[in-house]
Design a protein around this motif. Structure first.
Motif, PDB file in Angstrom:
ATOM      1  N   VAL A 269      64.098  -1.283 -64.977  1.00  0.00           N
ATOM      2  CA  VAL A 269      64.867  -2.280 -65.716  1.00  0.00           C
ATOM      3  C   VAL A 269      65.488  -1.637 -66.955  1.00  0.00           C
ATOM      4  N   TYR A 270      64.707  -0.793 -67.630  1.00  0.00           N
ATOM      5  CA  TYR A 270      65.233  -0.104 -68.821  1.00  0.00           C
ATOM      6  C   TYR A 270      66.467   0.716 -68.471  1.00  0.00           C
ATOM      7  N   VAL A 271      66.376   1.512 -67.418  1.00  0.00           N
ATOM      8  CA  VAL A 271      67.490   2.411 -67.118  1.00  0.00           C
ATOM      9  C   VAL A 271      68.676   1.631 -66.543  1.00  0.00           C
ATOM     10  N   ALA A 272      68.415   0.484 -65.911  1.00  0.00           N
ATOM     11  CA  ALA A 272      69.524  -0.379 -65.494  1.00  0.00           C
ATOM     12  C   ALA A 272      70.241  -0.940 -66.721  1.00  0.00           C
ATOM     13  N   GLU A 273      69.464  -1.380 -67.706  1.00  0.00           N
ATOM     14  CA  GLU A 273      70.063  -1.864 -68.953  1.00  0.00           C
ATOM     15  C   GLU A 273      70.809  -0.738 -69.669  1.00  0.00           C
ATOM     16  N   LEU A 274      70.272   0.473 -69.607  1.00  0.00           N
ATOM     17  CA  LEU A 274      70.934   1.616 -70.234  1.00  0.00           C
ATOM     18  C   LEU A 274      72.263   1.902 -69.535  1.00  0.00           C
ATOM     19  N   GLY A 275      72.260   1.822 -68.206  1.00  0.00           N
ATOM     20  CA  GLY A 275      73.507   2.022 -67.467  1.00  0.00           C
ATOM     21  C   GLY A 275      74.546   0.978 -67.825  1.00  0.00           C
ATOM     22  N   ALA A 276      74.105  -0.267 -68.007  1.00  0.00           N
ATOM     23  CA  ALA A 276      75.030  -1.328 -68.408  1.00  0.00           C
ATOM     24  C   ALA A 276      75.549  -1.077 -69.815  1.00  0.00           C
ATOM     25  N   ALA A 277      74.652  -0.651 -70.715  1.00  0.00           N
ATOM     26  CA  ALA A 277      75.065  -0.384 -72.098  1.00  0.00           C
ATOM     27  C   ALA A 277      76.077   0.760 -72.165  1.00  0.00           C
ATOM     28  N   ALA A 278      75.952   1.701 -71.237  1.00  0.00           N
ATOM     29  CA  ALA A 278      76.877   2.839 -71.201  1.00  0.00           C
ATOM     30  C   ALA A 278      78.153   2.533 -70.420  1.00  0.00           C
ATOM     31  N   GLY A 279      78.220   1.333 -69.849  1.00  0.00           N
ATOM     32  CA  GLY A 279      79.428   0.915 -69.155  1.00  0.00           C
ATOM     33  C   GLY A 279      79.567   1.418 -67.740  1.00  0.00           C
ATOM     34  N   VAL A 280      78.468   1.853 -67.099  1.00  0.00           N
ATOM     35  CA  VAL A 280      78.572   2.372 -65.733  1.00  0.00           C
ATOM     36  C   VAL A 280      77.988   1.434 -64.679  1.00  0.00           C
ATOM     37  N   LEU A 281      77.247   0.390 -65.084  1.00  0.00           N
ATOM     38  CA  LEU A 281      76.590  -0.478 -64.113  1.00  0.00           C
ATOM     39  C   LEU A 281      76.895  -1.939 -64.418  1.00  0.00           C
ATOM     40  N   ASP A 282      77.231  -2.665 -63.374  1.00  0.00           N
ATOM     41  CA  ASP A 282      77.524  -4.092 -63.483  1.00  0.00           C
ATOM     42  C   ASP A 282      76.263  -4.892 -63.809  1.00  0.00           C
ATOM     43  N   ARG A 283      76.427  -5.938 -64.616  1.00  0.00           N
ATOM     44  CA  ARG A 283      75.261  -6.720 -65.017  1.00  0.00           C
ATOM     45  C   ARG A 283      74.608  -7.428 -63.834  1.00  0.00           C
ATOM     46  N   GLY A 284      75.351  -7.716 -62.803  1.00  0.00           N
ATOM     47  CA  GLY A 284      74.746  -8.346 -61.638  1.00  0.00           C
ATOM     48  C   GLY A 284      73.676  -7.473 -61.004  1.00  0.00           C
ATOM     49  N   VAL A 285      73.908  -6.168 -60.984  1.00  0.00           N
ATOM     50  CA  VAL A 285      72.914  -5.252 -60.434  1.00  0.00           C
ATOM     51  C   VAL A 285      71.707  -5.161 -61.367  1.00  0.00           C
ATOM     52  N   VAL A 286      71.941  -5.247 -62.674  1.00  0.00           N
ATOM     53  CA  VAL A 286      70.825  -5.243 -63.623  1.00  0.00           C
ATOM     54  C   VAL A 286      69.909  -6.431 -63.347  1.00  0.00           C
ATOM     55  N   GLU A 287      70.498  -7.607 -63.172  1.00  0.00           N
ATOM     56  CA  GLU A 287      69.679  -8.788 -62.920  1.00  0.00           C
ATOM     57  C   GLU A 287      69.015  -8.730 -61.553  1.00  0.00           C
ATOM     58  N   ARG A 288      69.652  -8.057 -60.593  1.00  0.00           N
ATOM     59  CA  ARG A 288      69.008  -7.887 -59.285  1.00  0.00           C
ATOM     60  C   ARG A 288      67.720  -7.085 -59.424  1.00  0.00           C
ATOM     61  N   HIS A 289      67.710  -6.106 -60.319  1.00  0.00           N
ATOM     62  CA  HIS A 289      66.469  -5.376 -60.596  1.00  0.00           C
ATOM     63  C   HIS A 289      65.359  -6.352 -60.977  1.00  0.00           C
ATOM     64  N   ARG A 290      65.648  -7.193 -61.959  1.00  0.00           N
ATOM     65  CA  ARG A 290      64.625  -8.123 -62.428  1.00  0.00           C
ATOM     66  C   ARG A 290      64.155  -9.048 -61.310  1.00  0.00           C
ATOM     67  N   GLU A 291      65.100  -9.543 -60.543  1.00  0.00           N
ATOM     68  CA  GLU A 291      64.760 -10.530 -59.517  1.00  0.00           C
ATOM     69  C   GLU A 291      63.889  -9.942 -58.409  1.00  0.00           C
ATOM     70  N   VAL A 292      64.265  -8.772 -57.898  1.00  0.00           N
ATOM     71  CA  VAL A 292      63.507  -8.218 -56.776  1.00  0.00           C
ATOM     72  C   VAL A 292      62.132  -7.731 -57.234  1.00  0.00           C
ATOM     73  N   LEU A 293      62.048  -7.176 -58.424  1.00  0.00           N
ATOM     74  CA  LEU A 293      60.760  -6.702 -58.931  1.00  0.00           C
ATOM     75  C   LEU A 293      59.821  -7.874 -59.225  1.00  0.00           C
ATOM     76  N   ARG A 294      60.357  -8.902 -59.846  1.00  0.00           N
ATOM     77  CA  ARG A 294      59.530 -10.071 -60.135  1.00  0.00           C
ATOM     78  C   ARG A 294      59.049 -10.761 -58.858  1.00  0.00           C
ATOM     79  N   SER A 295      59.858 -10.710 -57.807  1.00  0.00           N
ATOM     80  CA  SER A 295      59.525 -11.440 -56.587  1.00  0.00           C
ATOM     81  C   SER A 295      58.224 -10.964 -55.956  1.00  0.00           C
ATOM     82  N   VAL A 296      57.841  -9.708 -56.222  1.00  0.00           N
ATOM     83  CA  VAL A 296      56.584  -9.189 -55.672  1.00  0.00           C
ATOM     84  C   VAL A 296      55.499  -9.082 -56.737  1.00  0.00           C
ATOM     85  N   GLY A 297      55.796  -9.579 -57.944  1.00  0.00           N
ATOM     86  CA  GLY A 297      54.774  -9.612 -58.988  1.00  0.00           C
ATOM     87  C   GLY A 297      54.769  -8.428 -59.924  1.00  0.00           C
TER      88      GLY A 297
END
Length: 358
Positions: A269-297
């Motif tokens: 999640v940190y590195v996804a947020e870092l990618g978004a902060a650097a302008g290389v990753l879409d925020r939708g993919v950042v939130e997908r990180h949170r969703e899939v990781l949370r789904s398994v606990g």
């Protein structure tokens, strides 16, 4: 139960199946006379099965119980095993077998890499984390007070035996933690992994079902493909460290009381947020990180140690070059790239994002 064989380049096989202990002597090889069985203390059933299979093949088994988890990965424990190998007369044709989780297989591989400048090692991972990550690829290492895995060697195993039966013995928290490395493989290389988890998170944790087996096979295939092209982490292999720079920092700051997979989950999640902060990753993919990781606990936030302590730990990361911090980030799912020298503001912004509860 059928076996799945994943070939790692031209070097060795990963055997995936159930009740696969009979395959172990074949991985050890015909030239060996003695086997050092490096094992975690909580595995009497698998240890008996491994010992029986090896002794039935005419091998002398020298038992070496080591501390559980990261407490095994110290210079003192490694020195004790070197001494045992010397006393029992192990030669270059004899073999070390690592039985346990990722810490045990890391230690066993390091001892094998350094005894007589290298003897064969066969890894028998008993955790999900060990099967999909630590036991495959030939990275070995021990920890020091200054950081995790800073002392080690590249030493490919002679073979890996992933007996899925052992996953039934895992505490649920350890199974959940191991899924972090599986999900990592989905983000960096195989989107089908993410789709399987998202479709039915409970099936991803069902040790008796077909979904978890497919996830193991897919994750092993991702790692096998990467390491067969880049054994010594000169370029491509760095993508397997996705989420690990911040994750290792959490582990160090928390004195290794966090499970590795839990720390890597937050690290992704940190590195996804870092990618978004650097302008290389879409925020939708950042939130997908949170969703899939949370789904398994798995955890997706961290509010423990200070930013200064975490940054100091990250600067010791093996991907760093001098004072230049380097991270594996995503441009999109299955499109990893490197981010070199992010600004202090970007680093801090990503930290604030994972510290906040979302």
């Amino acid at each position: 139960m059928s076996r799945t064989i994943v070939r790692v380049g031209d070097d060795y096989d990963v055997v995936i199946g159930e009740d696969a202990w009979a395959d172990l002597p074949g991985l050890v090889g015909e030239r060996a006379e003695r086997v050092l069985l490096v094992r975690a203390p909580s595995l009497p059933g698998p240890a008996d099965a491994v010992r029986t299979a090896l002794e039935a093949a005419g091998l002398e088994v020298v038992d070496a119980e080591v501390p559980d988890a990261e407490r095994a990965k110290t210079a003192d424990v490694a020195a004790g095993l070197w001494s045992l190998l010397g006393r029992r007369g192990f030669t270059r044709t004899d073999v070390v077998v690592g039985l346990g989780g990722g810490a045990t297989t890391d230690l066993a591989g390091f001892v094998a890499a350094t005894w007589l400048r290298g003897v064969p090692v066969v890894q028998v991972p008993t955790t999900l984390l060990g099967m999909v990550d630590a036991a495959v690829g030939g990275k070995t290492g021990i920890n020091t007070p200054e950081g995790k895995n800073l002392v080690g060697a590249f030493h490919p195993p002679a073979g890996v035996l992933a007996d899925l039966w052992t996953l039934r013995t895992l505490p649920r928290a350890d199974l959940v933690a191991g899924l972090a490395e599986v999900i990592k493989c989905g983000f960096i290389a195989d989107p089908r992994i993410l789709e399987l988890v998202e479709a039915d998170p409970s099936a991803a944790l069902d040790v008796d079902g077909p979904v978890l087996r497919e996830l193991v096979e897919r994750a092993v295939a991702v790692k096998a493909e990467v390491v067969s092209q880049d054994l010594r982490e000169s370029s491509l292999r760095e993508i397997l460290n996705y989420g690990h720079t911040f994750g290792h920092a959490i582990e160090q700051v928390e004195a290794y009381t966090w499970r590795h997979g839990e720390a890597v989950s937050v690290g992704m999640v940190y590195v996804a947020e870092l990618g978004a902060a650097a302008g290389v990753l879409d925020r939708g993919v950042v939130e997908r990180h949170r969703e899939v990781l949370r789904s398994v606990g798995l955890p997706t936030s961290y509010d423990g140690g200070s930013w200064e302590a975490l940054l100091t730990a990250m600067r010791r990361d093996k991907k760093s070059r001098g004072s230049l911090l380097r991270f594996v980030v995503l441009e999109s799912v299955a499109r990893p790239t490197r981010l070199e020298g992010p600004t202090g503001a970007q680093l801090r912004s990503a930290f604030e994002a994972v510290r906040a509860q979302r």
